[in-house]
Scaffold this active site. Structure first.
Site, PDB file in Angstrom:
ATOM      1  N   ASP A 100     -10.689  -3.982   6.896  1.00 11.71           N
ATOM      2  CA  ASP A 100      -9.400  -3.350   7.139  1.00 11.71           C
ATOM      3  C   ASP A 100      -8.408  -4.438   7.543  1.00 11.71           C
ATOM      4  O   ASP A 100      -8.600  -5.116   8.557  1.00 11.71           O
ATOM      5  CB  ASP A 100      -9.572  -2.319   8.259  1.00 11.71           C
ATOM      6  CG  ASP A 100      -8.278  -1.623   8.579  1.00 11.71           C
ATOM      7  OD1 ASP A 100      -7.733  -0.991   7.676  1.00 11.71           O
ATOM      8  OD2 ASP A 100      -7.812  -1.742   9.715  1.00 11.71           O
TER       9      ASP A 100
ATOM     10  N   THR B 133      -2.957  -1.659   4.534  1.00  9.05           N
ATOM     11  CA  THR B 133      -2.568  -2.748   5.422  1.00  9.05           C
ATOM     12  C   THR B 133      -2.872  -4.109   4.813  1.00  9.05           C
ATOM     13  O   THR B 133      -2.194  -5.079   5.118  1.00  9.05           O
ATOM     14  CB  THR B 133      -3.303  -2.628   6.762  1.00  9.05           C
ATOM     15  OG1 THR B 133      -4.688  -2.494   6.515  1.00  9.05           O
ATOM     16  CG2 THR B 133      -2.818  -1.437   7.527  1.00  9.05           C
ATOM     17  N   THR B 134      -3.876  -4.189   3.963  1.00 11.37           N
ATOM     18  CA  THR B 134      -4.162  -5.463   3.325  1.00 11.37           C
ATOM     19  C   THR B 134      -3.128  -5.752   2.248  1.00 11.37           C
ATOM     20  O   THR B 134      -2.597  -6.857   2.158  1.00 11.37           O
ATOM     21  CB  THR B 134      -5.567  -5.442   2.683  1.00 11.37           C
ATOM     22  OG1 THR B 134      -6.464  -4.881   3.612  1.00 11.37           O
ATOM     23  CG2 THR B 134      -6.012  -6.822   2.310  1.00 11.37           C
TER      24      THR B 134
ATOM     25  N   ASP C 218      -8.546   5.635   8.115  1.00  9.65           N
ATOM     26  CA  ASP C 218      -7.722   5.312   6.952  1.00  9.65           C
ATOM     27  C   ASP C 218      -7.653   6.484   5.985  1.00  9.65           C
ATOM     28  O   ASP C 218      -6.591   6.826   5.476  1.00  9.65           O
ATOM     29  CB  ASP C 218      -8.299   4.096   6.207  1.00  9.65           C
ATOM     30  CG  ASP C 218      -7.900   2.799   6.879  1.00  9.65           C
ATOM     31  OD1 ASP C 218      -7.351   2.879   7.995  1.00  9.65           O
ATOM     32  OD2 ASP C 218      -8.138   1.730   6.301  1.00  9.65           O
TER      33      ASP C 218
END
Lengths: 542, 560
Positions: A74, A107-108, A405
């Protein structure tokens, strides 16, 4: 290292002016050199998490200073645990955090995109384009890309009964995580949890009502969803009944002991009689308290504080099961779930204030003697608890994050049911749109827009690379097919299913997630490009 | 050194180690120091200005474009250069915008007269010339400024938006200019138009989301305070509630330390306990009787009270920060009560609607449609904390500009237009005066050109070329021509392009820059005492101005 000091000026005799406090300890970088340093720092960070992107992304092990191990892919978690020192790199960390706070997913991707944009702008800087012009160009390109996303987005239908599409989105979001072995189960849990607490009319999902709890032991497949509250406590006495049907809960925030004044007090006992009286008084109080609880019809006591053995024994004798030391937030959750009122003292206890639950039972796990209490069939059906199991702590933690997520992904769809296609399909399509728009612009921003388009390609590139495909070949193939066939749903086939159409593979991303990625990354890049002077004070030497 | 020559009598006037330098050399060196500082700031001017990243010794970073903030963070100790810091601060306090311009102008004035000083012109003549020229400039601004028509509210609003967006054009929020300028204008127009106290505009920062997710609340908003169990069961939405603001601790233990009780008999025990409960219940009942639906307190509201209120459908929040509570009271009316007894209707406030709402990752208590004071709250969002801080600073500047425009209503064209106009005017006037003053006037006129020049340089335009174009236009009577960083031509009529600035900003800038330049010119000796002996005690603070500067001005810097 004269050029690295914060030297401002020298007089005619070459003596430096002392203009700043402790000038000698300050470091100053200036102009394009400063920007390049920043770009380098940001790219380094982006490169670290680049390999975690996509369903075939790899995990990172992070060891905290006190030896605690986290395994995750994550983006936000990796970055926040890396304890980045560099100022600009820290901006990237905050970037992924803010994507995490707002959207909870992607988020990546946002960091990879920002890194790619900065990489592109480095080349533009070398050509002598003013950094702000680059930023302006990126802004324009971003606008085009976001508009294009709106255009290619699809609405997906769902209802309380038909959650198939939500399920598929949850699957996409879980695809890259450690839980992928069980990802069907996790996706079902995520969808069910969200749908239980969601207010579909207001398009609102209150995360306060979803509790995710985990315990080491069992396997991921044992993860379950409870429609109710799960608390890590057991009955206060081992001989109390382990199941209570049709429970009436008295939720107390006062201890089961004789009330004591909060005022400083002192009791002088001078004789045996008085001592006996005190004992008598205490006993009387206990019976009185239990009677009050009993009178209201309660058959389960949830207490925020503890009670001593005597009280415990009395409760046991009076067949009044009780739970002690339940934390404040849990008390609140129970009160909400059971429609009960939190009662601060025994005198205020009435039947109306009791909470109701169909079934309260104790859970025992495996060979351990750990017990947990589940409150189910509550009066308020809108609370759920997901109980995650896993073979070790790392897996449980990672599974929790993955679940978070996917819950976010589902929540985003309930808020806004437009989706774009994943697997880089949306990025490639936007890239094509931006590149096209760039050709129509007369000013210097054209270059920046082209650069933006190439930066957008970096997401599918990273996806392909991580999936073991030949990145350039795959990207060019998809791109040309998108242009020739006019289908914006074509993406990178990461899982090797032999089908490039993401719509048929059901790889979705919520539109707002993608949109937010573009906007945030562009904003960050602008901030980085705008800085042309860095003054860093030396660390205090002590 | 002196020990080596024991026989030579020296008059020791000052403490050993004292650094004295004087005369022309000192004057010139002061000027160089100021120029060095101004050079640092120069690249932040104009719509293509750059930002500075400043990291202090605790490793905290700030990214900013605001002249006053940069100077403050640079921590300048050179005595002459400090003057520049002071004028930037004064400009910031007085008009809130144009802090970079004022420093640049002062430095440029010094640079222009440097050669005269070297040639031996008395600083006093230069100072006199500067003063005259500044007066001329101010008079000229007053002549040409355009009075804004306030009667047409639609047009007036449009004007304010223009002013706000000019002030924002160099900042990070440049790309969201229309959005934020609307927000700023709305915020200022929310206020009482006669008073315009910008303190009534609250600013709350929530990391997360994009900048365009920021919002303006027409009322007061503050972050949900720490609550005890039970708060979630309180109602979160009221229409026209009565609001009670307290400075009372609603907790059982409240009187803990005020008394000590000695009990003789066990039976008294219960009486004491009951008495304690009685006290708090009496308070709570008194509050309920007032009819208040929202209870706020500066001091904690305990779990007991929270649950009690939840039972009676009353909302409560304890530990509300004093500043927030003050704004609530100003907005909703009433007064902060320090007792629970004898609260009458007039002590309560009210508002159109109260709601607890989720914004990003935080919950906010929001009071809207407040009858008493006109107030509003800006809720700023952004990808990182540094963003939001810079957004806040930029908005502050814009708010000040709009406020000035509302108050005075006179504007001039920005983008260097007014400076070019003044420069031409003073130059023309200079030729009519004989003597050295003429040179000084011309130097002043030349110094004014630094602003358009710097804007061009920052934007990557050819400044000499554009300045010549501008001079030509101004000579032909187009007084509002200024720099245009976007167009191919490089110059345009900035009045028509709506690049406007309140004339007060300019007048103030010219006056303070002239004063600062004069001050620096009038110093010809610096006496510096040696640093105090104990360096471990941290950097010693120069007295007076230095400490004031370090203390900050209560905005910009986050409270730590």
């Amino acid at each position: 290292m004269a050029e690295h000091q914060a030297l401002y000026a020298t007089d005619e005799y070459g003596r430096p002016f002392i203009i700043l406090r402790e000038q000698g300890r300050k470091v100053r970088t200036h102009g394009v050199e400063a920007i390049k340093q920043h770009i380098l720092a940001a790219r380094t960070v982006a490169n670290i998490i680049r390999t975690s992107l996509g369903p075939r992304g790899l995990d990172k092990i992070l060891i905290s200073p006190d030896g605690e191990i986290t395994v995750t892919n994550d983006g936000a978690t990796i970055l926040s645990q890396m304890e980045v020192e560099h100022q600009i790199a820290r901006l990237l960390v905050q970037l992924s955090k803010s994507q995490d706070d707002e959207i909870g997913d992607g988020t990546t991707g946002v960091v990879v995109l920002a890194g790619a944009l900065l990489e592109q702008s480095e080349a533009l800087l070398d050509r002598g384009i003013h950094p702000i012009r680059i930023a302006d160009g990126f802004d324009r390109a971003c606008k085009v890309a976001v508009e294009h996303l709106d255009k290619i987005s699809d609405t997906i239908e769902f209802s309380t009964t038909n959650t198939e599409n939500l399920f598929k989105t949850a699957m996409t979001s879980l695809g890259s995580k450690i839980v992928s072995k069980e990802h069907e189960k996790f996706a079902r849990i995520a969808v069910e949890a969200v749908m239980t607490v969601a207010d579909l009319d207001r398009k609102d999902v209150s995360f306060d009502l979803i509790k995710v709890d985990g315990k080491v032991g069992g396997s991921l497949a044992d993860t379950t969803l409870f429609k109710g509250v799960l608390i890590d406590k057991d009955m206060s006495h081992p001989q109390m009944p382990h199941t209570v049907r049709d429970a009436h809960l008295a939720i107390l925030t006062c201890p089961f002991e004789p009330p004591r004044p909060k005022t400083k007090h002192k009791l002088d006992i001078t004789s045996v009689e008085e001592y006996k009286k005190l004992q008598e008084y205490e006993k009387e109080k206990f019976t009185d308290m239990i009677k009050r609880v009993k009178d209201t019809g309660a058959n389960l006591v949830i207490c925020q504080w503890g009670f001593d053995d005597e009280a415990n024994h009395l409760l046991m004798q009076n067949e009044l099961p009780a739970v002690r030391w339940v934390g404040g937030p849990e008390i609140e959750l129970i009160a909400i779930a059971t429609h009960g009122r939190i009662v601060p003292r025994f005198e205020d206890l009435t039947t109306a204030k009791l909470g109701r639950a169909g079934l309260v039972r104790e859970l025992t796990f495996g060979t351990t003697r750990d017990k947990m209490l589940v409150i189910e069939e509550c009066a308020n059906t809108k609370t759920v608890t997901v109980f995650v199991r896993g073979s070790n702590k790392m897996i449980v933690d990672e599974a929790k994050r993955a679940l978070h997520d996917s819950i976010c992904a589902v929540r985003n769809l309930i808020k806004d049911n437009r989706v774009v296609y994943g697997g880089g399909a949306a990025d490639i399509s936007s890239s094509i749109a931006v590149a096209k728009a760039a050709d129509e612009i007369p000013s210097i921003e054209q270059y920046a827009m082209r650069a933006f388009a190439s930066a957008l390609d970096s997401i599918p590139l990273a996806l392909a690379e991580n999936s073991g495909l030949s990145p350039i070949e795959t990207l060019t193939e998809v791109k040309s097919r998108q242009v020739n066939e006019g289908r914006s749903t074509l993406g990178i086939d990461c899982l090797g299913k032999g089908n490039l159409d993401m719509r048929e593979q059901f790889v979705y991303d919520p539109l707002i997630s993608k949109r937010q990625q573009y906007l945030l990354a562009t904003q960050l890049v602008r901030a980085v490009l705008k800085i042309d002077d860095v003054i860093i004070a030396g660390q205090a030497e002590d | 050194m002196q020990r080596g020559l024991p026989m030579q009598p020296t008059v020791v006037l000052l403490k050993e180690g004292t650094d004295t330098s004087q005369g022309k050399g000192q004057l010139l060196s002061n000027i160089s120091a100021c120029l060095a500082v101004a050079e640092t700031l120069a690249s932040t001017l104009g719509p293509r200005g750059m930002d500075k990243l400043i990291v202090n010794d605790r490793g905290e970073a700030q990214i900013t474009n605001d002249g006053a903030t940069i100077l403050k963070l640079l921590d300048i100790i050179h005595p002459a250069a400090r003057t520049l810091v002071d004028i930037a601060r004064a400009q910031d306090a007085e008009v809130g915008d144009g802090t970079t311009s004022v420093v640049l102008l002062a430095a440029q004035l010094l640079k222009e007269v440097r050669s005269y000083i070297e040639e031996g012109v008395s600083p006093h003549i230069i100072m006199k010339g500067f003063r005259q020229a500044a007066q001329l400039a101010v008079k000229r601004i007053e002549e040409i400024q355009v009075k804004v028509d306030k009667s047409d509210s639609e047009k007036f609003r449009a004007l304010l938006i223009k002013c706000a967006s000019t002030s924002m054009s160099s900042k990070l929020i440049h790309s969201e200019k229309p959005f934020f300028s609307n927000m700023v204008v709305d915020a200022v127009l929310c206020l009482d138009q006669d008073d315009l106290d910008e303190n009534l505009i609250g600013v709350k920062k929530i990391p997360g989301g994009g900048m365009q997710d920021s919002l303006l609340i027409r009322g007061v908003a503050f972050k949900k305070t720490f609550t005890y169990a039970g708060a979630e069961q309180q109602p979160k939405l009221f229409k026209d509630p009565l609001i009670l603001s307290l400075n009372v601790e609603l907790e059982l233990k409240a009187e803990k330390d005020n008394a000590e009780v000695r009990i003789d008999q066990v039976s008294d025990y219960q009486a004491i306990v009951d008495a304690e409960w009685e006290i708090i219940y009496r308070k709570l009942e008194a509050i309920e009787k007032t009819g208040a639906k929202v209870v706020l307190s500066k001091l904690p509201i305990g779990d007991l009270a929270t649950q009690w209120f939840a039972d009676r459908d009353i909302f409560c929040a304890g530990r509300v920060p004093a500043a927030d509570l003050q704004r609530v009271v100003q907005a909703v009316g009433g007064a902060i009560q320090s007792t629970c007894s004898d609260i009458k209707r007039e002590h309560l406030g009210t508002c159109g609607s109260f709601e607890e709402r989720q914004i990003g990752g935080e919950r906010f208590n929001i009071f809207e449609d407040c009858p008493k004071a006109k107030t509003c709250t800006l809720i700023l969002r952004g990808g990182a904390e540094q963003f939001i801080e810079e957004v806040e600073r930029s908005l502050h500047d814009a708010i000040m500009v709009v406020k000035r425009a509302v108050k005075n209503g006179e504007v001039v064209a920005g983008g260097g237009a007014v400076e070019m106009g003044l420069s031409a005017h003073i130059r023309k006037h200079a030729f009519s005066i004989p003597g050295k003053l003429q040179l000084v006037h011309i130097a002043f006129a030349k110094a004014l050109e630094i602003l358009p020049r710097q804007i061009c340089d920052n934007a990557g335009l050819d400044s000499t070329d554009i300045l010549n174009k501008l001079r030509m236009r101004h000579a032909n009577g187009y007084i509002w021509f200024g720099v245009d960083v976007d167009g191919p031509e490089g110059v345009r009529d900035n009045m028509e392009a709506f690049v406007w600035e309140p004339s007060l900003v300019k007048i103030n800038a010219i006056n303070s820059a002239t004063e600062a330049a004069s001050l620096i010119l009038s110093v010809d000796e610096t006496v510096r005492n040696p640093q105090s002996e104990n360096p471990a005690a941290g950097p010693s603070l120069p007295p007076g101005a230095a400490q004031r500067a370090l203390r900050g001005r209560g905005r910009g810097m986050p409270r730590r």
